[in-house]
Scaffold this motif. Sequence first.
Motif, mmCIF file in Angstrom:
data_model
loop_
_atom_site.group_PDB
_atom_site.id
_atom_site.type_symbol
_atom_site.label_atom_id
_atom_site.label_comp_id
_atom_site.label_asym_id
_atom_site.label_seq_id
_atom_site.Cartn_x
_atom_site.Cartn_y
_atom_site.Cartn_z
ATOM 1 N N GLU A 133 29.544 38.969 12.535
ATOM 2 C CA GLU A 133 29.556 39.312 14.027
ATOM 3 C C GLU A 133 30.809 40.249 14.099
ATOM 4 O OE1 GLU A 133 29.804 35.794 16.213
ATOM 5 O OE2 GLU A 133 27.795 34.924 15.593
ATOM 6 N N SER B 179 34.746 30.339 16.379
ATOM 7 C CA SER B 179 33.410 29.727 16.952
ATOM 8 C C SER B 179 32.408 30.785 17.194
ATOM 9 C CB SER B 179 33.679 28.983 18.031
ATOM 10 O OG SER B 179 34.496 29.761 19.074
ATOM 11 N N THR C 237 28.585 32.599 17.060
ATOM 12 C CA THR C 237 27.393 32.110 17.688
ATOM 13 C C THR C 237 26.326 31.859 16.554
ATOM 14 O OG1 THR C 237 26.845 34.208 18.393
ATOM 15 C CG2 THR C 237 27.628 32.855 20.048
ATOM 16 N N LYS D 186 24.213 31.231 13.427
ATOM 17 C CA LYS D 186 24.061 29.681 12.651
ATOM 18 C C LYS D 186 23.645 30.214 11.431
ATOM 19 C CE LYS D 186 25.631 27.109 15.915
ATOM 20 N NZ LYS D 186 27.254 27.431 16.016
#
Length: 1021
Positions: free
Chosen positions: A453, A462, A464, A466
């Motif tokens: 990312e 954190s 997003t 997965k």
Amino acid sequence: MGPVRLGPVLLLQVLLVAAAGTGEAVYIPYNTSAGVVAGKLNVHVVPHTHDDVGWLKTVDQYYVGSNNSIQGACVQNVLDSLIPALLKDENRKFIYVEQAFFQRWWRNQNDMIKDTVKGLISSGRLELINGGMCMHDEAAVHYIDMIDQTTLGHRFIKEEFGQIPRIGWQIDPFGHSAVQAYLLGAEVGFDAFYFFRIDYQDRDTRKGTKELEVVWRGSKTFGSSADIFAGIFPKNYEPPPGGFYFEVDADSPVVQDDPFLFDYNVEERVNDFVAAALAQANITRTNHIMFTMGTDFKYQYAESWFRNMDKLIHYVNKDGRVNALYSTPSIYTDAKYAANEQWPLKTNDFFPYADDPNAYWTGYFTSRPALKRYVRMMSGYYLAARQLEFFKGRHSSGLTTDSLGDALALAQHHDAVTGTEKQHVANDYAKRLSIGYTRAQELVSISLACLTESGSKSRCSSPTTKFSQCLLLNVTYCPPSEMDFPKGKSLVVLVYNSLGWKREDVLRIPVFSDSIAVHDSEGREIESQLLPMATSSLNIRDKHVKAYLGTLPGAKPKFWLAFPVSVPPLGFNTYFVSNTKKSASVSSKSTLYSPQGSKSSNLQVGQGHLKLQYNAAGALSLYSDSKTQVEANFEQKYKYYIGQDGNGSDPQASGAYIFRPNGTVPIKTEGQAPLTVLRGPILDEVHQQINSWIYQINRVYKGKDYVETEFIVGPIPIDDGNGKELATEIVTNMATNKTFYTDSSGRDFIKRIRDYRSEWKIEVHQPVAGNYYPVNLGIYVEDGSKELSVLVDRSVGGSSIKDGQIELMLHRRLLHDDGRGVAEALNETVCLDDQCEGLVIEGKYYLKIDPKGEGARWRRTFGQEIYSPLLLAFSEQDGGNWANSHISKFSAMDPTYSLPDNVALLTLQELEDGSVLLRFAHLYEAGEHKDLSALASVDLKRVFPNNKIGKVIETSLSANQERAAMEKKRLKWKVEGPPADEKVVRGGPVDPSKLVVELGPMEIRTFIISFGHSISGKQLL
Ligand SMILES: [Zn+2]
């Protein structure tokens, strides 16, 4: 000139009168203050306990003292009772070894006890030696795991107590490796290394020639620069013969010196002690001998031992024939060094170990092959996960790799990865690995998501995206890939490469559809191949998924999808799998029956320059490589050894430790086995059901120059009442003159000669078991023109039992205990709904034949790739927009940089304080390869292009002291005979402006680096 000695009866009378006269009790102040006395025989009394971090009970059961019906053992008692016992007399000393126990105990102590213990440690009364989390095995362990578990323990000891262990204390492992001596000994800064298990014939010889203490030169490459003093105990690691066990429940006579009581025995006990000392002195050089006062889980009430040792030291020294002193292996080593003697030279290693003519401890090289594979997989994963932990930043989330590190450390214990523990303890090690893996996997997924990312730009906690991973690919289970991808969606396969060089490989994942396309990170469709799933692969799937995960897997996938990947060093690349009308090539499939006597012609497979030929009977017959011009006849077969049941004249059975075959049974396919051939653009596969419990797939990849053999073996049938030990063998007509080579703990290759030991005369009573050696990396043979090498995916036992032949033991299932304490037969099963069946083992080995002198490159470079497989992470893409929001190709290094082919990055790990532990290894021995055995260099600025490198400190191998300080302290032992003519090449100091690390052959260099606090990384796309 001893004191005038009164007989006990007379003395008793004298003292009785004296005591009665004064009405006072008799108090005897014991003089335990003796140090070394010149000119006398010095008996170094070394109090110790040997605490297995799991064997008959689990590590935690041993610590708290539960499950005592199996073994009355509680390590907490040992440590709790030790402290007051040490405080009682300042001359008392103790050594403690296993940090896994010590740390459990340390966490439970209050500040007052901690201060007291720190005082005892700093004054040398309590010495932490060996210092790893466990006393690791030396045969079935990989050197990277040995380094990691030692580092964990050593750094704790340094941080908490400011101490640096000086002594290797490998008293119980079942044979000893060269890597232990030079790498985990000399290169961690140990002054000496003590142990006991060597071949009984070797020991007998050494006793006669006073060669139990030697200088061990374990490395051909490093020569005398990595020498270490090695002391082999004459009998075992227990007190000397004559009754000196002083555990509360032991039956040795205690020293009874109270004249008011019956059974006064001071004189007898002193005589016993002196007799034991003189007997040992008789086989030992110099006037220093060591009494190892302790054994497994002893000192549960420490005072009981010390009380008796106080008295012995007091009365023995009053007697005066010998000088007894409280000592430690460090004090003993210094005394040996001060004697300024020349010592016999020992090279190579101490494998295999035998303690009886029919008791070769060579079975454990293979015992519990699934646990061994699990340990190896986790080891490679831990290496990769620590890199990703560093890229993400260790403190940016609650997740760490620490519990995987702890679990792996325990698993290196000499009753863990060895397979010599009880079944419930093996389960405990596996459970710990599983917990550690689960946490590390979560960290890895988050770290990869962060990198995709935001790359290296900012710390992220954190993300997003997965990612999921597939640990159970070996049983054909990977939920993320086993689905139909609806239109517009595709499977994202992120491929991470933990090696420092670019890597080309072929991935295989299970899929449903036969209409599949694979695209690379630049959107180009790439070649792919579908291979129909073999029934054998599917058969192990349902059962093992249910047994291990508790759930049944979904519908069975139909194909393996194979596609080539190319991944930058220390980075990742991304591939996209989608359903499409345009399909990947489905492999052509043909099933050939080759009944005996039929005239079917030879079969050839291989799309590239490597071809394998099968003869009309369906057996492998020829290996040919058009690029290297190598052509060799060879066969590949299976056989099993019948495990000796122990009912003969010698009751020794084959078991978890010991390999004692009672006959060999060849497994014949007899031409009846159908041969299924799958061919395609990327690879060819030849499937064979060898018999009802052996399935085999040979793979030849178009772009690769070796054969990959996958085996699915088991359950080993035992309905005939026989345990069986399954081996595969490769037979050629090479003239190998009894000689073969096996690795030492995954590192140096050591020459083995059948029925022969290079430094002593052996009589081999077990022609097979006595020629087995541990194989962690590989085994090879050579003749005048060729080298045949086999590399393995876990530790196994292997040999060359006949010229031109190599064999590996793949699996063992035995029905009798072999009498070395574990008291269980090695009969592993998998249970589902109360139905238990013998364990099935899936695995791979790799085979290559090279022109002579060329094999090392493959063994070393590809060997490192086997250890560090590509790490796969799966996600889902919706609408083809991955590239808009994600980085799909990444390298943490400078995009134009790669580590040299002869250097591996062993450790990249962010430490608690934010500094980084960095370790590089040169992969080649001196003279092993004409180009790659040269000095190599690594440019740190290009390994970390985006970091400002601050301080670079070179440390010992276990990162607990500066290398320069370690070298300065190193004891230089003298060796008998003329000095060696050696040219040892090691890298020079690292210039802080250039930041280039040089590595000589086999050199491993360890650094602690501090960085400016930005994450390293370079976005390539
Ligand atoms: Zn042990």
